[in-house]
Scaffold this motif. Sequence first.
Motif, mmCIF file in Angstrom:
data_model
loop_
_atom_site.group_PDB
_atom_site.id
_atom_site.type_symbol
_atom_site.label_atom_id
_atom_site.label_comp_id
_atom_site.label_asym_id
_atom_site.label_seq_id
_atom_site.Cartn_x
_atom_site.Cartn_y
_atom_site.Cartn_z
ATOM 1 N N VAL A 207 36.176 40.847 51.817
ATOM 2 C CA VAL A 207 37.101 39.983 51.125
ATOM 3 C C VAL A 207 37.433 40.638 49.913
ATOM 4 O O VAL A 207 36.798 41.305 49.279
ATOM 5 C CB VAL A 207 36.091 38.487 50.553
ATOM 6 C CG1 VAL A 207 37.055 37.629 49.665
ATOM 7 C CG2 VAL A 207 35.699 37.911 51.841
ATOM 8 N N ARG A 208 38.856 40.355 49.738
ATOM 9 C CA ARG A 208 39.744 41.039 48.640
ATOM 10 C C ARG A 208 39.469 40.166 47.398
ATOM 11 O O ARG A 208 40.044 38.922 47.536
ATOM 12 C CB ARG A 208 40.922 41.287 48.802
ATOM 13 C CG ARG A 208 40.932 42.563 50.161
ATOM 14 C CD ARG A 208 42.292 42.886 50.594
ATOM 15 N NE ARG A 208 42.638 43.884 49.609
ATOM 16 C CZ ARG A 208 43.865 44.797 49.564
ATOM 17 N NH1 ARG A 208 44.350 44.953 50.719
ATOM 18 N NH2 ARG A 208 43.987 45.574 48.454
ATOM 19 N N THR A 209 39.476 40.652 46.186
ATOM 20 C CA THR A 209 39.648 40.160 44.884
ATOM 21 C C THR A 209 40.263 41.273 43.986
ATOM 22 O O THR A 209 40.317 40.865 42.833
ATOM 23 C CB THR A 209 38.308 39.552 44.206
ATOM 24 O OG1 THR A 209 37.262 40.726 43.945
ATOM 25 C CG2 THR A 209 37.766 38.618 45.112
ATOM 26 N N ASP A 210 40.748 42.191 44.721
ATOM 27 C CA ASP A 210 41.184 43.242 43.817
ATOM 28 C C ASP A 210 42.784 43.235 43.428
ATOM 29 O O ASP A 210 43.551 43.862 42.779
ATOM 30 C CB ASP A 210 41.244 44.674 44.287
ATOM 31 C CG ASP A 210 42.130 44.783 45.851
ATOM 32 O OD1 ASP A 210 41.846 43.682 46.555
ATOM 33 O OD2 ASP A 210 42.466 45.715 46.163
ATOM 34 N N TRP A 211 43.154 42.103 43.756
ATOM 35 C CA TRP A 211 44.570 41.604 43.397
ATOM 36 C C TRP A 211 44.689 40.212 43.131
ATOM 37 O O TRP A 211 43.982 39.351 43.768
ATOM 38 C CB TRP A 211 45.772 42.279 44.149
ATOM 39 C CG TRP A 211 45.776 41.758 45.582
ATOM 40 C CD1 TRP A 211 45.115 41.953 46.606
ATOM 41 C CD2 TRP A 211 46.630 40.735 46.076
ATOM 42 N NE1 TRP A 211 45.321 41.259 47.783
ATOM 43 C CE2 TRP A 211 46.370 40.478 47.696
ATOM 44 C CE3 TRP A 211 47.511 40.136 45.694
ATOM 45 C CZ2 TRP A 211 46.995 39.593 48.520
ATOM 46 C CZ3 TRP A 211 48.357 38.972 46.619
ATOM 47 C CH2 TRP A 211 47.826 38.954 48.004
ATOM 48 N N ASP A 212 45.655 39.467 42.219
ATOM 49 C CA ASP A 212 45.641 38.270 41.725
ATOM 50 C C ASP A 212 46.777 37.539 42.802
ATOM 51 O O ASP A 212 47.840 37.750 42.744
ATOM 52 C CB ASP A 212 46.061 37.884 40.645
ATOM 53 C CG ASP A 212 46.055 36.845 39.887
ATOM 54 O OD1 ASP A 212 45.860 35.797 40.652
ATOM 55 O OD2 ASP A 212 46.181 36.421 38.760
ATOM 56 N N ILE A 213 46.056 36.812 43.694
ATOM 57 C CA ILE A 213 46.667 36.116 44.765
ATOM 58 C C ILE A 213 47.617 34.708 44.200
ATOM 59 O O ILE A 213 48.693 34.287 44.678
ATOM 60 C CB ILE A 213 46.020 35.549 45.947
ATOM 61 C CG1 ILE A 213 46.780 35.005 47.124
ATOM 62 C CG2 ILE A 213 45.015 34.363 45.496
ATOM 63 C CD1 ILE A 213 46.115 34.988 48.380
ATOM 64 N N THR A 214 47.146 34.561 43.036
ATOM 65 C CA THR A 214 47.813 33.480 42.224
ATOM 66 C C THR A 214 49.179 33.750 41.861
ATOM 67 O O THR A 214 50.155 32.849 41.323
ATOM 68 C CB THR A 214 47.198 32.751 41.047
ATOM 69 O OG1 THR A 214 47.115 33.663 40.098
ATOM 70 C CG2 THR A 214 45.766 32.350 41.524
ATOM 71 N N LYS A 215 49.482 35.246 41.744
ATOM 72 C CA LYS A 215 50.912 35.392 41.192
ATOM 73 C C LYS A 215 51.830 35.834 42.359
ATOM 74 O O LYS A 215 51.228 36.010 43.518
ATOM 75 C CB LYS A 215 50.808 36.958 40.308
ATOM 76 C CG LYS A 215 49.950 36.306 39.008
ATOM 77 C CD LYS A 215 49.773 37.631 38.230
ATOM 78 C CE LYS A 215 49.000 37.690 36.877
ATOM 79 N NZ LYS A 215 49.041 38.558 36.127
ATOM 80 N N ASP A 216 52.971 36.055 42.188
ATOM 81 C CA ASP A 216 54.047 36.280 43.243
ATOM 82 C C ASP A 216 53.537 37.946 43.906
ATOM 83 O O ASP A 216 53.403 38.733 43.136
ATOM 84 C CB ASP A 216 55.499 36.476 42.779
ATOM 85 C CG ASP A 216 55.875 35.085 42.510
ATOM 86 O OD1 ASP A 216 56.794 35.151 41.559
ATOM 87 O OD2 ASP A 216 55.391 34.256 42.942
ATOM 88 N N SER A 217 53.364 37.799 45.191
ATOM 89 C CA SER A 217 53.258 38.928 45.951
ATOM 90 C C SER A 217 54.442 39.648 46.583
ATOM 91 O O SER A 217 54.436 40.858 46.947
ATOM 92 C CB SER A 217 52.222 38.865 46.905
ATOM 93 O OG SER A 217 52.748 37.819 47.735
#
Length: 738
Positions: free
Chosen positions: A728-738
């Motif tokens: 599972v990834r938490t190394d980038w913030d999915i709440t921000k625009d990707s």
Amino acid sequence: MRLDILFVADVRFEGGTSTALAVEIRAAARAGFKTGLLAVKGPLLRNPYPMHPDLRALIDGGATERIDPDTKVDADLVLVHHPAIMSNRFTRRTGIRTERMVMVLHHPMVDRRGKLQYDLARIVSNCRWAFGVKVWLATVSAVVRDALPRHLPAGAELLPENWTNLIDLDDWPRRPDGPPHNPVIIGRHARPDKLKWPSRAADALRIYPADAARYSIRILGGGPFLRELYGPLPANWEILPFAWTGIAGFLQGLDFYVYYHSDSWSEAFGRTILEALAVGLVTILPAHFQPLFGDAAVYAAPRDVEGVIGKFITDADAYARQSALAREFVARYHSAELFPQRLERLFNISKPRDAAAVRASTIQPLPIRQVLFASSNGIGMGHLAQQLAVAQRLPRGLKPVFATMSYAMKIAAEEGYHAHFLTHHRGIDAAPVDWNDVLAEELFDLISHLRPAVFAYDATAVFDGVVAALAMDPNLFSIWVRRPMWRESHRPFLEMADAFDAVIEPGELADEFDHGPTSEVRDKVLLVPPVLLLEPNQRLDRAAARNFLEIPDGMTVVALQLGSGSNFDMRGVRNGVLKAVLDRPDTLVLDIRSPIRADFESDEPVGPRHRIVELFPSFNYSRAFDAAVVAPGYNTFHENILGAVPTLFVPNESDEMDLQLNRARWAELGGFGLLMRRDHDLPHVDRFIEQLLDPTEREGMAARCEAVPWTNGADVIANYIEDHARMVRTDWDITKDS
């Protein structure tokens, strides 16, 4: 799936967090608990790291189960190790349900200088989002507890006691009884980080004195950063690289364990200190560690360390008493046997009544995941062959699919893999800009259709179309496998590393001859041993290989393999070698042609002892060869050296190729092979063949080659892919625009 405990962690952590986790998993298994391990790729480690070997061994040995994010899990307790891994939300939903969730805080929220290390409210919120329950905060020490705010975030509660590190005493035998050595051996170990060292050089030299007549300093986990911190290092400092294994033996060889760190670092617990105490070392620390280790250690300012050591040297009884105190402290407060008691005391989780039945329960199969292997390789077959080596070693449950620009795609298809051909712009005379747009669309369509867990790209050149396709799916874990020995003209491709989550560099036997662009950035990649599709011991034996190739008895066989000829004309070399070899009456030449050679017109053998064959992999039959003349591409070079085939290397020196000449020079100077250059040595081909076929020369080359140590990097890459396909990834913030 029903579990007693689900462990959640970034399994790539090198230090105490992973070691502490491994002890808990082992202790839970011994107590009969059914557990699982969900791996998280957190934001703290930017460079590629493999799974900690202790954790992989526990999975491979059945002590715990690898959990896929899609696995439906009901767990009595979820234990999340280290707050940093929940700095961002999970980038995908999981199938985990639980009534109780604990976040083990392995690091203080605020360091010694007041700098915030993590946002506790954000972490609690992300945990509640992921698991839907209250978050119990478990501090590993009073240092971590004291750094917490008076008012905890909503939805969080503090456990009434610290979640101290535990240790398996059986893994840490006591230091042999007896007084210190002369000179006294002072040591320490820690991951290589300047924060783990005193801030000032003067303090470092007081703690680890430079007087070689009195002290020998052994450092496990040093590196170039020490010279950056302190300048030239004392001659009595023995610097050893960081290691995961052999630490107990290292500690047993010391007299004193002395550990001081940077003024700006807050050591949450000190796992390495606990290990030193476990083996009964007299341990000297700064005073702020006293609340953690009490009278098990001795505390002193840097200026007083040498005096403390001097007192113990002159008082053997005091030394023995302090050693015993250290071991007793660990047994009483930090033994792994205390873990089940902790679970029952805090959560009323008792040992299973039928522990044997739990251990014998069937492991649930993991969901099928696709791995998309993409490669260039319009000229040779090396990249595709390397990917086949990795694909063959993937475990059941990971399905390889190939997308390649290599005309040898049929080999992947013949092995039973799904394969897609990607046309290179040169093959259709297309404009690179337009072609990259099409390439991006083709790859994106494949990714959308296959939904792979991992995208593994193997090439030197990274095309804009590949980068564009990856940018469309930031949650796809992407790996760039790039071999060393680059020419300077390839340097611009280094910038493409940022498009991938990880860069892996297969090893090079001739690495000391590699001063190309990739050698400057090796601290940012995962280095693995050289990769072979077929291992030397997997080849046909000599009799079977010669029987398959129908070699008459008494013939000396020379394999001739000079590549496709697509970008470097080897016809003159081939003709010269053929004449020189066949002038001998007892020789036979196996002229091995590439399946993707430029000239597909049939040519005739020059005589009855010249056979033109197409073999893949030719290495499978190499025990039939008495000698070989080959171009030292990555695969062939490593196969012939590691397979101990006496070889004359003729490098392809085209500007678009890697530095084959450097490989061949390494072999020649080390006595592993011979070097002949097309434009320099062709008039002397008779002399080279005479040397190659001399029995004494061949015997010497083979003996040197057989002594080269090696393990297959393909196994490491396959393990790395397996681990990251289930994360599972938490190394980038999915709440921000990707």
